[in-house]
Design an enzyme around this catalytic site. Structure first.
Site, mmCIF file in Angstrom:
data_model
loop_
_atom_site.group_PDB
_atom_site.id
_atom_site.type_symbol
_atom_site.label_atom_id
_atom_site.label_comp_id
_atom_site.label_asym_id
_atom_site.label_seq_id
_atom_site.Cartn_x
_atom_site.Cartn_y
_atom_site.Cartn_z
ATOM 1 N N LYS A 194 -0.815 -4.123 -8.897
ATOM 2 C CA LYS A 194 -1.007 -5.183 -9.892
ATOM 3 C C LYS A 194 -1.144 -6.548 -9.227
ATOM 4 O O LYS A 194 -1.454 -7.526 -9.886
ATOM 5 C CB LYS A 194 0.168 -5.202 -10.874
ATOM 6 C CG LYS A 194 0.152 -4.055 -11.844
ATOM 7 C CD LYS A 194 1.190 -4.270 -12.934
ATOM 8 C CE LYS A 194 1.325 -3.010 -13.772
ATOM 9 N NZ LYS A 194 2.512 -3.048 -14.628
ATOM 10 N N HIS A 245 0.847 -1.208 0.000
ATOM 11 C CA HIS A 245 0.000 0.000 0.000
ATOM 12 C C HIS A 245 0.881 1.257 0.000
ATOM 13 O O HIS A 245 0.578 2.239 -0.687
ATOM 14 C CB HIS A 245 -0.868 0.056 1.258
ATOM 15 C CG HIS A 245 -1.886 -1.031 1.367
ATOM 16 N ND1 HIS A 245 -1.843 -2.000 2.326
ATOM 17 C CD2 HIS A 245 -3.004 -1.273 0.630
ATOM 18 C CE1 HIS A 245 -2.887 -2.806 2.185
ATOM 19 N NE2 HIS A 245 -3.605 -2.393 1.174
ATOM 20 N N VAL A 248 4.554 -5.554 -4.574
ATOM 21 C CA VAL A 248 5.680 -5.520 -3.632
ATOM 22 C C VAL A 248 5.723 -6.873 -2.930
ATOM 23 O O VAL A 248 4.680 -7.406 -2.537
ATOM 24 C CB VAL A 248 5.513 -4.363 -2.615
ATOM 25 C CG1 VAL A 248 6.646 -4.359 -1.597
ATOM 26 C CG2 VAL A 248 5.462 -3.026 -3.353
#
Ligand code: PAF
Length: 285
Positions: A150, A39, A178
């Site tokens: 994504k 985030h 990530v």
């Protein structure tokens, strides 16, 4: 400095109108809280690209398939606000439920086609909930740019299509997934994995990378998929819902990566449902 937390749409609109009058670009990062580095990478991208940034935190009941999953979803508002204090965020919008779904609320936004497969097949109604809340958040914030990970690739596509179809003037920007050092994609759901589950779950990314390499070498999807399913089961995954090669634009199933493609997976570890996806290089075979 911690950004102000606003819970009422009227208060958000006051700020939004000021920024719009000044001709400032507004970016929104929609979240359900339990913020992690994934985030925060979206927040960073928003802060780099926009004059003003709104992070929304709303655990949207309409996108959960089971009441148990909704009840167990982590709620960590205080910690989330602290994490955001490291970024030049202008507002944290944590709408009271009636600001999104007022009494008598009766409208659902539904995107056809893209939602029939993958997550849509295994989580009926999920994307109606996502499309509905994102439409509301886009309209409420008046943002010109929205930042999505994504990691939820299909969600990003559904939301982009929804905004285009409804003429909501917002650009949906996809940011790279990530990962933990082990390769496991960051997710708020990882918080619910046991220590050993966390380690075992890292096999998902490894197996998918291996699959992508073999597909790019021309090995048939059926062969690659069954070996990958075996490898995931051997690593402790309890159920593998899908492990598909799909066109990255239409999400149609592919037999080989003869066009830009993604490998997408959903599998259960420790009773927790995990999803991931990676790009697969185009191969002429
Ligand atoms: O990805 C999420 O956290 C949610 O699906 C979203 C986009 C915030 C909508 O509730």
């Amino acid at each position: 400095m911690t950004a102000p937390i606003l819970r009422r749409l009227a208060d958000l609109r006051v700020r939004q109108a000021e920024w719009a009058r000044a001709g400032e670009t507004i970016g929104v990062v929609p979240t359900m809280g339990a913020l992690h580095a994934g985030h925060l990478s979206l927040v960073e991208a928003a802060c780099d690209a926009c004059d003003r940034v709104i992070v929304t935190i709303f655990v949207n009941p309409r996108q959960f398939n089971s009441p148990e999953d909704l009840a167990n979803y982590p709620r960590t508002e205080h910690e989330d606000a602290q994490k955001l204090s490291g970024y030049p965020v202008d507002v944290i919008y944590v709408p009271d439920p009636d600001q999104i779904y007022p009494d008598g609320y009766a409208t659902t936004v539904s995107v056809d086609g893209l939602t029939d497969v993958l997550e849509g097949e295994f989580r009926p109604g999920h994307f109606d909930g996502v499309a509905t809340v994102c439409a509301k958040l886009f309209l409420q914030t008046g943002a010109q740019k929205a930042f999505f990970g994504k990691k939820d690739y299909q969600q990003m596509m559904v939301v982009r299509r929804m905004a285009r179809d409804l003429d909501i003037p917002i650009e949906v920007i996809g940011c790279e997934t990530v990962r933990e050092e082990t390769g496991l994609a960051m997710s708020s759901r990882n918080l619910r994995l046991s220590v050993s589950g966390l380690q075992k779950a890292a096999a998902l990314y490894r197996v998918m990378q291996d699959m992508a390499t073999k597909l790019a070498e021309g090995v048939a999807v059926s062969e690659v998929e069954s070996a990958a399913r075996d490898a995931l089961s051997a690593s402790g995954f309890e159920d593998i819902e899908y492990l598909d090669l799909r066109c990255q634009n239409s999400l149609h199933k592919l037999q080989h990566p003869d066009r830009p493609a993604r490998l997408l997976a959903a599998a259960w570890m420790d009773g927790i449902r995990l999803i991931d996806n990676i790009a697969v290089p185009v191969s002429e075979r």
